[in-house]
Structure formats: structure tokens, C-alpha cells
Scaffold this motif. Structure first.
Motif, mmCIF file in Angstrom:
data_model
loop_
_atom_site.group_PDB
_atom_site.id
_atom_site.type_symbol
_atom_site.label_atom_id
_atom_site.label_comp_id
_atom_site.label_asym_id
_atom_site.label_seq_id
_atom_site.Cartn_x
_atom_site.Cartn_y
_atom_site.Cartn_z
ATOM 1 N N GLU A 90 0.835 -1.210 0.000
ATOM 2 C CA GLU A 90 0.000 0.000 0.000
ATOM 3 C C GLU A 90 0.869 1.259 0.000
ATOM 4 O OE1 GLU A 90 -3.272 2.386 2.758
ATOM 5 O OE2 GLU A 90 -2.850 0.287 3.210
ATOM 6 N N LEU A 91 1.902 1.252 0.822
ATOM 7 C CA LEU A 91 2.819 2.390 0.891
ATOM 8 C C LEU A 91 3.476 2.630 -0.468
ATOM 9 C CD1 LEU A 91 4.253 4.515 2.678
ATOM 10 C CD2 LEU A 91 5.962 2.768 3.184
ATOM 11 N N GLN A 93 2.414 1.786 -3.495
ATOM 12 C CA GLN A 93 1.445 2.282 -4.474
ATOM 13 C C GLN A 93 1.135 3.762 -4.255
ATOM 14 O OE1 GLN A 93 -1.846 -0.374 -3.890
ATOM 15 N NE2 GLN A 93 -0.861 -2.083 -4.969
ATOM 16 N N ARG A 94 0.929 4.133 -3.009
ATOM 17 C CA ARG A 94 0.582 5.528 -2.709
ATOM 18 C C ARG A 94 1.752 6.472 -2.977
ATOM 19 N NH1 ARG A 94 -2.525 6.008 2.857
ATOM 20 N NH2 ARG A 94 -2.507 8.169 2.171
ATOM 21 N N VAL A 95 2.959 6.025 -2.694
ATOM 22 C CA VAL A 95 4.138 6.875 -2.921
ATOM 23 C C VAL A 95 4.415 7.017 -4.413
ATOM 24 C CG1 VAL A 95 6.643 7.020 -2.573
ATOM 25 C CG2 VAL A 95 5.148 6.494 -0.649
ATOM 26 N N GLN A 96 4.075 6.020 -5.206
ATOM 27 C CA GLN A 96 4.229 6.144 -6.664
ATOM 28 C C GLN A 96 3.340 7.255 -7.197
ATOM 29 O OE1 GLN A 96 3.502 2.231 -8.337
ATOM 30 N NE2 GLN A 96 5.703 1.881 -8.577
ATOM 31 N N ARG A 97 2.146 7.391 -6.640
ATOM 32 C CA ARG A 97 1.227 8.449 -7.073
ATOM 33 C C ARG A 97 1.659 9.821 -6.544
ATOM 34 N NH1 ARG A 97 -2.779 4.453 -5.617
ATOM 35 N NH2 ARG A 97 -3.118 5.585 -3.674
ATOM 36 N N GLU A 98 2.230 9.850 -5.308
ATOM 37 C CA GLU A 98 2.635 11.101 -4.669
ATOM 38 C C GLU A 98 4.053 10.943 -4.105
ATOM 39 O OE1 GLU A 98 -0.743 12.932 -2.280
ATOM 40 O OE2 GLU A 98 -1.255 10.794 -2.245
ATOM 41 N N ARG A 101 5.490 12.692 -0.834
ATOM 42 C CA ARG A 101 4.736 12.578 0.420
ATOM 43 C C ARG A 101 5.024 11.285 1.184
ATOM 44 N NH1 ARG A 101 0.610 14.913 2.204
ATOM 45 N NH2 ARG A 101 -0.659 13.044 2.353
ATOM 46 N N ILE A 105 2.588 9.975 4.323
ATOM 47 C CA ILE A 105 1.837 8.747 4.052
ATOM 48 C C ILE A 105 2.206 7.679 5.086
ATOM 49 C CG2 ILE A 105 1.534 6.836 2.421
ATOM 50 C CD1 ILE A 105 1.892 8.952 0.157
ATOM 51 N N GLU A 108 0.564 8.480 8.372
ATOM 52 C CA GLU A 108 -0.867 8.151 8.336
ATOM 53 C C GLU A 108 -1.086 6.650 8.536
ATOM 54 O OE1 GLU A 108 -4.234 7.570 4.966
ATOM 55 O OE2 GLU A 108 -2.934 9.329 4.711
#
Length: 186
Positions: A90-91, A93-98, A101, A105, A108
């Protein structure tokens, strides 16, 4: 202009300045003199800066000071390893988008998933050196070569407490330790 009477400036009686009685041991005075001369010779042979270095030596401060600031997510119990792997995905995937951050992330996810008291502060463990956390943390954060730099994600790291995902947020090497010492004494 007149000088005062000679009696006003008279020296004290000679007995006030007399040398010690002949019964005093001359070997004690000689031994003391020898010790003084030996110490002077030792200081002279050391050099001025060596003498100062010795005067300010403090074993509490080390020459090779390594510290790291890290955050972590702790998962305990059955399925802890699988849960950490899911969080890593999950980390990622989210870091690839942002990409800018990573720290927010991670914080959170730590608040949401970590089972450690540090979860309320986003998993922040503060600044620490080798030997302050469990051995597995030392192995991951303070290897002999190629220490993980800020922004590195380490894990899963398995300890007696559970399974951890670690984010290196800051690394310090050979910083002013006096500053830290004073901060701890507040």
C-alpha cells in the motif's frame, strides 16, 4: 617632602623568615621536588595541545557518533508478517502516485495500523544511536557498510515485539554531542 621615620618600615624579626628547623627531613623536600620536576617534564614532552586534550577527555562522548531518527509501524500477533507486507505494498502504491509525500503517508499508516504507543505520533521513535533499541533495529539501521539514508524503508523487521516496517527520516554522523547532552538534561 619628608620620609616617614625609619621605624615604620622596619622588617620583621629574622626569626619570622627562618628556614625550617634542622630536624626536618631533607628527603621529603627532595622527593617533592623530584615529583614536581617529573610532572613538568611529562607535560613538556606531551606538548601543549596533548595536555589540553587530556584535560578535556570525556569517555561519555565518542569520536564516531552515529544516530538515526526513524519511524515505525508495529504489527503484533498472528499474521503480523503478512500484514506488514500488505502495508509495504500500500505504501509503495501511494508513494508512486505522490512521490514527495513519503513521510506523511507513512505517518498516516502508522496512526491507522501500528500497535505501538508511538502510533499517535505517526510512529516517530525519535533520534537514537546504536544499542538504544532492540538488536534487530541496530542490525537494520546501523550496518557496518552502506547505512540506509533518509527516505529508506526497511522491513519487515521481526523482533520479540512483533513485525516492524521502518522509515529512516534522518541520519546524523559526528554531530555536536554537547548539544544533545544539554537537551537531555532539561
Amino acid at each position: 617632602f619628608a620620609l616617614p621615620a625609619a621605624s615604620a618600615f622596619a622588617l620583621p624579626a629574622a626569626s619570622a623568615f627562618a628556614l625550617p628547623a634542622a630536624s626536618a627531613s631533607p628527603t621529603i623536600a627532595t622527593a617533592h621536588r623530584s615529583q614536581r620536576h617529573a610532572r613538568r617534564a611529562e607535560v613538556a614532552s606531551m606538548g601543549l595541545f596533548d595536555a589540553l586534550k587530556g584535560a578535556f577527555a570525556n569517555e561519555e562522548f565518542v569520536a564516531d557518533d552515529r544516530r538515526v531518527r526513524a519511524s515505525h509501524i508495529l504489527i503484533k500477533g498472528e499474521g503480523d508478517l503478512e500484514k506488514v507486507v500488505e502495508l509495504m505494498q500500500e505504501l509503495g502504491q501511494r508513494v508512486q502516485r505522490e512521490p514527495d509525500r513519503l513521510a506523511p503517508i507513512f505517518a498516516e499508516l502508522a496512526r491507522r495500523e501500528s500497535q505501538c504507543s508511538s502510533a499517535s505520533s505517526g510512529g516517530d521513535l525519535g533520534l537514537f544511536g546504536p544499542g538504544k533499541m532492540v538488536q534487530e533495529f541496530d542490525t537494520a539501521l546501523f550496518p557496518a557498510e552502506d547505512a540506509p539514508q533518509p527516505g529508506a524503508i526497511l522491513g519487515p523487521v521481526v523482533t520479540d515485539f512483533g513485525c516492524h516496517l521502518i522509515l529512516v527520516t534522518k541520519r546524523e554522523q559526528n554531530r555536536d554531542q554537547v548539544e544533545e547532552k544539554l537537551a537531555r538534561n532539561d
